[in-house]
Design an enzyme around this catalytic site. Structure first.
Site, PDB file in Angstrom:
ATOM      1  N   ASP A  46       0.854  -1.190   0.000  1.00 48.33           N
ATOM      2  CA  ASP A  46       0.000   0.000   0.000  1.00 48.33           C
ATOM      3  C   ASP A  46       0.895   1.245   0.000  1.00 48.33           C
ATOM      4  O   ASP A  46       1.549   1.553   0.987  1.00 48.33           O
ATOM      5  CB  ASP A  46      -0.882   0.005   1.245  1.00 48.33           C
ATOM      6  CG  ASP A  46      -1.829   1.198   1.270  1.00 48.33           C
ATOM      7  OD1 ASP A  46      -2.862   1.136   0.575  1.00 48.33           O
ATOM      8  OD2 ASP A  46      -1.528   2.191   1.955  1.00 48.33           O
ATOM      9  N   TYR A  51       3.383   9.720  -0.684  1.00 49.97           N
ATOM     10  CA  TYR A  51       4.448   9.125   0.125  1.00 49.97           C
ATOM     11  C   TYR A  51       5.816   9.283  -0.557  1.00 49.97           C
ATOM     12  O   TYR A  51       6.843   9.060   0.068  1.00 49.97           O
ATOM     13  CB  TYR A  51       4.211   7.629   0.393  1.00 49.97           C
ATOM     14  CG  TYR A  51       2.932   7.262   1.100  1.00 49.97           C
ATOM     15  CD1 TYR A  51       2.108   8.222   1.683  1.00 49.97           C
ATOM     16  CD2 TYR A  51       2.533   5.932   1.202  1.00 49.97           C
ATOM     17  CE1 TYR A  51       0.923   7.861   2.326  1.00 49.97           C
ATOM     18  CE2 TYR A  51       1.358   5.560   1.841  1.00 49.97           C
ATOM     19  CZ  TYR A  51       0.556   6.536   2.393  1.00 49.97           C
ATOM     20  OH  TYR A  51      -0.604   6.156   3.023  1.00 49.97           O
ATOM     21  N   LYS A  76      -2.457   5.849  -4.353  1.00 55.69           N
ATOM     22  CA  LYS A  76      -3.541   6.800  -4.073  1.00 55.69           C
ATOM     23  C   LYS A  76      -3.238   8.143  -4.708  1.00 55.69           C
ATOM     24  O   LYS A  76      -2.067   8.554  -4.782  1.00 55.69           O
ATOM     25  CB  LYS A  76      -3.706   7.001  -2.559  1.00 55.69           C
ATOM     26  CG  LYS A  76      -3.632   5.727  -1.742  1.00 55.69           C
ATOM     27  CD  LYS A  76      -3.899   5.958  -0.274  1.00 55.69           C
ATOM     28  CE  LYS A  76      -3.514   4.741   0.550  1.00 55.69           C
ATOM     29  NZ  LYS A  76      -2.083   4.640   0.856  1.00 55.69           N
ATOM     30  N   HIS A 109      -7.229   9.715  -2.185  1.00 55.22           N
ATOM     31  CA  HIS A 109      -6.602   9.632  -0.865  1.00 55.22           C
ATOM     32  C   HIS A 109      -7.439  10.322   0.224  1.00 55.22           C
ATOM     33  O   HIS A 109      -7.585   9.812   1.328  1.00 55.22           O
ATOM     34  CB  HIS A 109      -5.203  10.249  -0.941  1.00 55.22           C
ATOM     35  CG  HIS A 109      -4.256   9.765   0.100  1.00 55.22           C
ATOM     36  ND1 HIS A 109      -2.901   9.708  -0.105  1.00 55.22           N
ATOM     37  CD2 HIS A 109      -4.449   9.317   1.363  1.00 55.22           C
ATOM     38  CE1 HIS A 109      -2.309   9.245   0.983  1.00 55.22           C
ATOM     39  NE2 HIS A 109      -3.230   9.003   1.887  1.00 55.22           N
TER      40      HIS A 109
HETATM   41  P1  NAD Z   1       0.362   1.494  12.577  1.00 53.92           P
HETATM   42  O1  NAD Z   1      -0.846   1.431  13.437  1.00 53.92           O
HETATM   43  O2  NAD Z   1       0.764   0.299  11.776  1.00 53.92           O
HETATM   44  O3  NAD Z   1       1.589   1.920  13.524  1.00 53.92           O
HETATM   45  C1  NAD Z   1       2.907   1.966  13.096  1.00 53.92           C
HETATM   46  C2  NAD Z   1       3.778   2.074  14.347  1.00 53.92           C
HETATM   47  O4  NAD Z   1       3.648   0.883  15.125  1.00 53.92           O
HETATM   48  C3  NAD Z   1       5.259   2.194  13.999  1.00 53.92           C
HETATM   49  O5  NAD Z   1       5.851   3.043  14.969  1.00 53.92           O
HETATM   50  C4  NAD Z   1       5.780   0.772  14.162  1.00 53.92           C
HETATM   51  O6  NAD Z   1       7.135   0.737  14.498  1.00 53.92           O
HETATM   52  C5  NAD Z   1       4.912   0.247  15.288  1.00 53.92           C
HETATM   53  N1  NAD Z   1       4.729  -1.217  15.163  1.00 53.92           N
HETATM   54  C6  NAD Z   1       4.357  -1.901  14.059  1.00 53.92           C
HETATM   55  N2  NAD Z   1       4.270  -3.202  14.329  1.00 53.92           N
HETATM   56  C7  NAD Z   1       4.590  -3.364  15.627  1.00 53.92           C
HETATM   57  C8  NAD Z   1       4.676  -4.490  16.506  1.00 53.92           C
HETATM   58  N3  NAD Z   1       4.419  -5.711  16.058  1.00 53.92           N
HETATM   59  N4  NAD Z   1       5.020  -4.271  17.794  1.00 53.92           N
HETATM   60  C9  NAD Z   1       5.272  -3.023  18.264  1.00 53.92           C
HETATM   61  N5  NAD Z   1       5.210  -1.926  17.491  1.00 53.92           N
HETATM   62  C10 NAD Z   1       4.879  -2.086  16.184  1.00 53.92           C
HETATM   63  O7  NAD Z   1       0.125   2.793  11.734  1.00 53.92           O
HETATM   64  P2  NAD Z   1       0.575   3.673  10.519  1.00 53.92           P
HETATM   65  O8  NAD Z   1       2.023   3.552  10.241  1.00 53.92           O
HETATM   66  O9  NAD Z   1       0.033   4.999  10.784  1.00 53.92           O
HETATM   67  O10 NAD Z   1      -0.278   3.086   9.285  1.00 53.92           O
HETATM   68  C11 NAD Z   1       0.012   1.907   8.592  1.00 53.92           C
HETATM   69  C12 NAD Z   1      -0.225   2.066   7.098  1.00 53.92           C
HETATM   70  O11 NAD Z   1      -1.536   2.566   6.836  1.00 53.92           O
HETATM   71  C13 NAD Z   1       0.683   3.084   6.394  1.00 53.92           C
HETATM   72  O12 NAD Z   1       1.938   2.591   6.094  1.00 53.92           O
HETATM   73  C14 NAD Z   1      -0.123   3.402   5.145  1.00 53.92           C
HETATM   74  O13 NAD Z   1       0.074   2.420   4.163  1.00 53.92           O
HETATM   75  C15 NAD Z   1      -1.531   3.386   5.687  1.00 53.92           C
HETATM   76  N6  NAD Z   1      -2.010   4.768   6.008  1.00 53.92           N
HETATM   77  C16 NAD Z   1      -2.935   5.324   5.212  1.00 53.92           C
HETATM   78  C17 NAD Z   1      -3.419   6.596   5.471  1.00 53.92           C
HETATM   79  C18 NAD Z   1      -4.464   7.176   4.586  1.00 53.92           C
HETATM   80  O14 NAD Z   1      -4.778   8.362   4.699  1.00 53.92           O
HETATM   81  N7  NAD Z   1      -5.042   6.406   3.696  1.00 53.92           N
HETATM   82  C19 NAD Z   1      -2.956   7.354   6.549  1.00 53.92           C
HETATM   83  C20 NAD Z   1      -1.996   6.764   7.374  1.00 53.92           C
HETATM   84  C21 NAD Z   1      -1.543   5.461   7.100  1.00 53.92           C
END
Ligand code: NAD
Length: 279
Positions: A46, A51, A76, A109
């Site tokens: 994704d 990005y 997106k 997006h």
């Molecule tokens: P997330 O909830 O996955 O959190 C990421 C954080 O959690 C990072 O700091 C990571 O190190 C930590 N983490 C991940 N796995 C872990 C584990 N097993 N144990 C402990 N910590 C862990 O949230 P995110 O990065 O905000 O979002 C994930 C994805 O969603 C993005 O990469 C993107 O593809 C998508 N996204 C989309 C939008 C949108 O507007 N459509 C906005 C934000 C994110």
């Protein structure tokens, strides 16, 4: 290695329920991060124009040697490119950067409802879908009124709505609407950017299943029928987040997690978000 279940979108396209999100992965690190995810078994990536790392995703696709048909790729539309002509142009640039002839899913997006007419933007996505260069089209961060407008004023319903969902923001209304109209919910920030990891209820459920809190949270998403994108560049976590398909939460576990909702966002509110990054 676990097998990731697939959901069938409203046009018959199949989507793996677990994907690798590359938000905030710097462009120069993206290729290696995606190759690591491929190595761990992920086959769904994704990304987004904003990005600025589509080239890294494209590089990983090439270098991995995987068949294009075995990887599901989403990108997106940049907020700067909502005007229909600009959307078509921006989509072409995405295909170039991803070095592919098609994407599996192309999303608007953000609705940007105060600034632009997302209905016209959606019609540009319908044209792209008609050309076969996006196998499915959808939206992200759309609220109920936005979805209802698309329903009333356009011909194709979005295949997905990618929104912020986690145990502190369960999005009951949008999830229900999605279920009624065949719009799959994709959960971004599925573990609330880490905020849910110390939650006592999740910790108790995780202990009962001998799993981590992240795994139990991701499993809750899967059993609710969401597509999920946990994000990590740490090898052990990338693997941990993938390893969620050989246990089941009980109905009581699911209800307890549903009960954690606080309508608490970690990201922007789509009703007021109006940031236009440079194209
Ligand atoms: P997330 O909830 O996955 O959190 C990421 C954080 O959690 C990072 O700091 C990571 O190190 C930590 N983490 C991940 N796995 C872990 C584990 N097993 N144990 C402990 N910590 C862990 O949230 P995110 O990065 O905000 O979002 C994930 C994805 O969603 C993005 O990469 C993107 O593809 C998508 N996204 C989309 C939008 C949108 O507007 N459509 C906005 C934000 C994110």
């Amino acid at each position: 290695m676990s097998t990731v279940p697939r959901l069938t979108l409203n046009n018959g396209v199949e989507i793996p329920q677990l994907g690798f999100g590359v938000f905030q992965i710097p462009p120069e690190e993206t290729k290696d991060a995606v190759l690591q995810a491929f190595d761990a078994g992920y086959r769904h990536i994704d990304t987004a124009q904003s990005y600025r790392n589509e080239e890294g995703v494209g590089g990983a696709l090439k270098e991995s040697g995987l068949d294009r048909g075995d990887v599901f790729v989403t990108t997106k539309l940049n907020n700067a490119a909502h005007a229909p002509e600009a959307a078509l142009e921006a989509f072409d640039r995405s295909l170039e950067r991803l070095d592919t002839e098609y994407v599996d899913l192309f999303l608007i997006h953000w609705p940007l409802a105060m600034l632009s007419n997302f209905v016209d933007t959606w019609k540009a996505l319908e044209d792209i879908y008609g050309s076969g260069r996006a196998k499915a089209i959808g939206v992200s961060n759309f609220q109920l009124p936005h979805l209802r407008r698309l329903q009333a004023e356009t011909t194709i319903l979005p295949a997905v709505n990618q929104i912020e969902v986690h145990p502190y923001l369960t999005q009951t209304e949008l999830t229900q609407f999605g279920r009624e109209h065949g719009i799959v919910i994709e959960a971004w920030s599925p573990i609330g950017q880490g905020r849910v990891l110390d939650d006592p209820t999740l910790t108790r459920i995780a202990r009962n299943h001998d799993r981590s809190v992240a795994q139990v949270t991701l499993r809750w998403h899967v059993q609710r029928g969401h597509v999920v994108f946990p994000k990590s560049v740490t090898r052990a976590r990338v693997e941990e987040n993938f390893d969620i398909f050989d246990f089941d939460l009980s109905d009581a576990d699911l209800a307890d997690i549903d009960g954690l909702n606080r309508d608490e966002r970690t990201g922007p509110d789509p009703d007021t978000f109006d940031r236009i990054p440079p194209a």
